[in-house]
Design a protein around this motif. Structure first.
Motif, short mmCIF file in Angstrom:
data_model
loop_
_atom_site.label_atom_id
_atom_site.label_comp_id
_atom_site.label_asym_id
_atom_site.label_seq_id
_atom_site.Cartn_x
_atom_site.Cartn_y
_atom_site.Cartn_z
N GLU A 464 39.48 43.19 34.64
CA GLU A 464 39.28 41.91 35.34
C GLU A 464 39.60 42.06 36.82
OE1 GLU A 464 41.07 37.37 35.14
OE2 GLU A 464 41.12 38.64 33.34
N LEU A 465 40.69 42.79 37.12
CA LEU A 465 41.08 42.98 38.51
C LEU A 465 40.05 43.81 39.26
CD1 LEU A 465 43.24 42.54 40.68
CD2 LEU A 465 44.41 44.58 39.84
N GLU A 466 39.41 44.76 38.59
CA GLU A 466 38.40 45.59 39.23
C GLU A 466 37.22 44.76 39.71
OE1 GLU A 466 36.24 49.89 38.32
OE2 GLU A 466 36.84 48.61 36.65
N LYS A 467 36.92 43.67 38.99
CA LYS A 467 35.83 42.78 39.39
C LYS A 467 36.26 41.87 40.55
CE LYS A 467 33.96 42.58 34.69
NZ LYS A 467 33.71 41.71 33.52
N LEU A 468 37.52 41.43 40.50
CA LEU A 468 38.01 40.49 41.52
C LEU A 468 38.41 41.18 42.81
CD1 LEU A 468 40.24 38.26 39.21
CD2 LEU A 468 37.96 37.71 40.08
N SER A 469 39.12 42.30 42.70
CA SER A 469 39.66 42.94 43.89
C SER A 469 39.70 44.46 43.71
CB SER A 469 41.07 42.41 44.18
OG SER A 469 41.65 43.06 45.28
N PRO A 470 38.55 45.12 43.73
CA PRO A 470 38.50 46.57 43.45
C PRO A 470 39.25 47.41 44.48
CG PRO A 470 36.40 45.78 44.28
CD PRO A 470 37.22 44.58 44.04
N MET A 471 39.51 46.86 45.68
CA MET A 471 40.18 47.63 46.72
C MET A 471 41.69 47.52 46.63
SD MET A 471 37.58 48.93 48.05
CE MET A 471 38.35 49.76 49.45
N ASP A 472 42.18 46.61 45.82
CA ASP A 472 43.64 46.42 45.71
C ASP A 472 44.01 46.26 44.23
OD1 ASP A 472 46.29 45.94 46.02
OD2 ASP A 472 46.09 43.98 46.97
N MET A 473 44.36 47.39 43.60
CA MET A 473 44.71 47.39 42.17
C MET A 473 46.23 47.52 42.02
SD MET A 473 41.65 47.39 40.64
CE MET A 473 41.82 48.10 39.03
#
Length: 527
Positions: A464-473
């Motif tokens: 889910e985070l990869e879709k929302l904010s791929p530059m900040d994991m």
């Protein structure tokens, strides 16, 4: 020694009327030899013609036409002396002592005894030595005494091996523990990866649990898990493992003599019989797990136990009667090897030459270890600090990455090439390689969330985070998503048509009706 065709010529010429002297001269042989075979022929012929009712005619005919032979029945080696026999007997006694003291591979063979005699300046051939050794050994050959057994008295134990393919690892030798009571003759067997103390004790615990009791006497050969050492030729000191079992279950035990498999003949035959009957058919030697193999072995043994034997008896039926005579059933004995170990600089303890990790806060401290047949459990301050599947390799390392989080936070650069990362769960390794190969610190923080929230929750959060904010994991975002997803699961609306809701509605409806009736009554009274 003359040949059969020469004997034929002597007899034919004798029948033609030639004298024995003439026959000897013509055939170039001794007159005594001719006399011998002519006299034998005449005697046998006369006996055959007499047709004595007690005489076997076939034997007489055979004697006439058989090949000539010397009578060497009572003839011994010409060069054998009493001193030579004494030396050979001494060598055989030394061999017996070596077998009793675990040195069977250092015994003298017949060729060695022959060479030893030559060194002692005895003049004798190797073939004569072989005959003498056989004669001396036959002199001491024993008779067997048939035994009668009573119900619940004696049970025999032995190890065997079976080559199986378990888990697609290829064919390997697995140790097969086999029990056979002397009276009923049932077979009970289990498979283990190693023929060691935990396997020895667990096999007994499982067998006695199956029997719902235990026998008065157990019989063993000179196996290393049962015999600690030999004391003289006949006395054996039991191992700690056997002594513990004997004390707990209350049975006596005895050992067979060296190389005397007949003294536990029931189980000796059972090992071969079970292995052949259970695993010989095509496809019966491949299993996914050891547990599956043991289940199959147990079921097949029960089928064998319920089959009628050659004497018309069914072993399981006798065993059911035997169960009434066993000692009382006890809880299963805990089969393990206990030890105390110091944690080394790699935060591991060494058990049977293999390394098992513990939390890195325990480096240099003493921990308690229990080794079972399939697992290793490590304790510190009476609490379990690590559990591992037992390794049966040599110099193997079993490392859990979460044991090293404190150290890795200080040395994140050590993560990439570490054994801990190499041996970690496939999903955890995927998370590292997919998102954090260049950010070991963040990965270690995510790793802590994995052990707190579970690998499935973190995997879903990362997607889910990869879709929302791929530059900040970052780990903080992963944790927030995990917690928000959990709250949504908790706050799912409960359906209003469940049994409790319907009951409540029914009760409220009754109260409403009662209230309405009461209200009408009050109104009438007011008027």
């Amino acid at each position: 020694m003359i040949k059969l065709n020469q004997k034929q010529k002597i007899i034919l010429k004798h029948i033609d009327g030639m004298s024995n002297r003439s026959i000897a001269s013509e055939l170039h042989m001794s007159k005594d030899t001719v006399n011998k075979y002519v006299n034998e022929y005449e005697n046998q012929k006369q006996e055959l013609l007499a047709k004595n009712p007690e005489t076997d005619t076939k034997e007489l005919i055979q004697a006439i036409v058989e090949k000539p032979k010397y009578n060497s029945e009572n003839r011994g080696p010409n060069k054998v002396t009493s001193e030579m026999i004494e030396v050979i007997e001494e060598c055989l006694k030394v061999n017996e002592w070596k077998r009793a003291n675990g040195m069977s591979k250092q015994q003298m063979r017949k060729i060695d005894i022959h060479e030893y005699l030559l060194k002692k300046n005895f003049n004798i051939s190797y073939s004569s030595v072989k005959r003498l050794v056989k004669t001396i050994e036959d002199r001491h050959r024993e008779a067997f005494i048939r035994q009668e057994y009573v119900l619940g008295d004696v049970c025999e134990f032995d190890w065997g091996t079976a080559k199986l393919d378990i888990g697609g690892e290829g064919y390997k030798a697995y140790q097969m523990a086999v029990f056979t009571p002397a009276k009923s003759g049932i077979r009970y067997s289990m498979l283990f990866k190693s023929q060691d103390t935990p396997a020895f004790q667990q096999s007994h615990a499982e067998f006695f649990s199956f029997c719902k009791g235990n026998f008065r006497t157990m019989v063993y050969d000179n196996m290393r898990v049962a015999v600690k050492k030999f004391v003289g030729l006949f006395e054996k000191e039991p191992t700690k493992a056997l002594t513990e079992l004997s004390i707990y279950y209350g049975f006596n035990f005895r050992f067979t003599n060296i190389a005397k498999g007949n003294e536990k003949g029931h189980v000796e035959r059972s090992v071969e019989y079970v292995r052949r009957k259970v695993f010989s058919e095509p496809g019966n030697d491949k299993f996914d797990t050891l547990a599956e193999a043991n289940k199959f072995l147990f079921e097949e043994c029960m089928k064998l136990n319920n089959k009628e034997t050659s004497n018309g008896l069914v072993p399981m039926e006798i065993f059911k009667e035997e169960q009434k005579h066993l000692f009382p059933n006890l809880p299963k004995f805990e089969s393990s090897i206990y030890s105390e170990n110091r944690v080394d600089k790699y935060s591991t303890v060494t058990v049977s030459q293999n390394h098992y990790s513990v939390p890195d806060t325990l480096v240099g401290k003493m921990v308690k270890v229990k080794m079972f047949t399939d697992k290793i459990i490590i304790y510190y301050d009476n609490s379990i600090v690590a559990k591992h599947d037992r390794s049966f390799k040599l110099h193997d390392w079993k490392i859990e990455i979460h044991h090293y989080l404190r150290t890795l936070h200080k040395k994140p650069g050590a993560l990439k090439g570490s054994t801990a990362l190499l041996q970690t769960d496939t999903q955890i390794k995927y998370i590292y390689e997919q998102y954090y190969t260049k950010d070991a610190k963040t990965f270690l923080q995510v790793l802590e969330i994995i052990y707190e929230k579970g690998i499935h929750a973190v995997t879903e959060a990362l997607r889910e985070l990869e879709k929302l904010s791929p530059m900040d994991m970052s780990a903080d975002k992963v944790k927030v998503i995990c917690e928000s997803r959990k709250e949504k699961e908790i706050c799912v609306t409960v359906p209003l048509n469940d049994h409790l809701t319907e009951k409540s509605r029914s009760t409220l409806s009754i109260y409403d009706k009662l209230a309405a009736l009461q209200s009408r009554k009050l109104n009438k009274e007011a008027v």
